[in-house]
Design an enzyme around this catalytic site. Structure first.
Site, mmCIF file in Angstrom:
data_model
loop_
_atom_site.group_PDB
_atom_site.id
_atom_site.type_symbol
_atom_site.label_atom_id
_atom_site.label_comp_id
_atom_site.label_asym_id
_atom_site.label_seq_id
_atom_site.Cartn_x
_atom_site.Cartn_y
_atom_site.Cartn_z
ATOM 1 C CB SER A 146 -0.890 0.006 1.248
ATOM 2 O OG SER A 146 -1.568 1.243 1.395
ATOM 3 C CE1 TYR A 159 -4.270 -2.226 5.013
ATOM 4 C CE2 TYR A 159 -3.344 -0.087 4.450
ATOM 5 C CZ TYR A 159 -3.831 -1.321 4.066
ATOM 6 O OH TYR A 159 -3.879 -1.653 2.727
ATOM 7 C CE LYS A 163 -1.269 -3.868 3.262
ATOM 8 N NZ LYS A 163 -1.263 -5.136 2.489
#
Length: 254
Positions: A146, A159, A163
């Site tokens: 991402s 999150y 990543k």
């Protein structure tokens, strides 16, 4: 004088495994690889959905197989990859997001996100690489990361952590397996409009924030990721490893 020849983007004779293939980015990437001639094996938890997709692919003359599997089950995943491999290409699009202010993070949400975004991705990549190493084959291993693996974002501490970790994992694996000609890379999308992200885009304030940050002024589509996946899977990217291919509309250019 002989003019140089463009490397092939075809994947004929290559076997690809795509995780998270039942919808969204994973389905788009599976379609791109199958259309380019790869023999694709689709992994997801929804067996009925996988059967529907493989039937549609077969109707187009493509070669596709369904492999219902929860990649967070590490033992089952390793066994399945060993039994059905070796695979020349991995495209892992399985992932999870549970957004909340960092101060409100609860252990269950942290563990759920890390379990699929990092732990499962790590051991799936390792399993495919192990098959290639044992067979003495080259390959291309791709994880969908991402833009949030390179920047931060509100309510996205967990999150982003998952990543950023994928990016570090990718560099280390690329160094380790580079001498055996196994390439490891990530694709880093911006916000992509899918069924799972529809609620975010339906919020006017969130959509305005997204479109302001994306310098090209529009949200991403699944089709925006398909060409990136094909490039990294194909011989056209033979000198590319340990890197992140940004498909973020300029989000991280600031």
């Amino acid at each position: 004088m002989t003019l140089p020849q463009t490397p092939s983007f075809r994947l004929d004779g290559q076997r690809a495994v795509i995780a998270g293939a039942s919808s969204g980015i994973g389905l788009g990437c599976a379609t791109a690889l199958a259309e380019a001639g790869a023999d694709v094996t689709l992994i997801a938890r929804r067996a009925d959905r996988l059967q529907e997709i493989t039937a549609q692919m077969a109707a187009r003359g493509w070669t596709a197989h369904a492999l219902p599997l929860d990649i967070t089950d590490i033992a089952a995943t390793q066994a399945a990859v060993a039994a059905h491999g070796p695979f020349d290409i991995l495209l892992n699009a399985a992932g999870l997001a549970r957004h909340a202010p960092a101060i409100d993070t609860v252990p269950d949400d942290f563990d759920a996100v890390m379990n699929i975004n990092l732990r499962a991705a790590y051991f799936l990549t390792r399993a495919v690489a192990a098959g290639l190493l044992q067979a003495g084959k080259t390959g291309s291993l791709i994880n969908i990361s991402s833009q949030m693996g390179h920047v931060g974002g509100p309510d996205r501490a967990v999150y982003c952590a998952s990543k950023h970790a994928i990016e570090g994992m990718t560099k280390a694996m690329a160094l380790e397996w580079g001498p055996r000609k196994i390439r490891v890379n990530t694709i880093c999308p911006t916000f992509i409009l899918t069924d799972l992200t529809q609620a975010t885009f339906d919020d006017p304030a969130k959509r305005a924030w997204i479109e302001e940050k994306i310098k090209l002024g529009r949200a991403g589509q699944v089709t925006d990721i398909m060409g990136a996946a094909l490039y990294l899977a194909s011989p056209a990217s033979d000198l590319v490893t340990g890197t992140a291919l940004m498909v973020d509309g300029g989000w991280t250019a600031d």
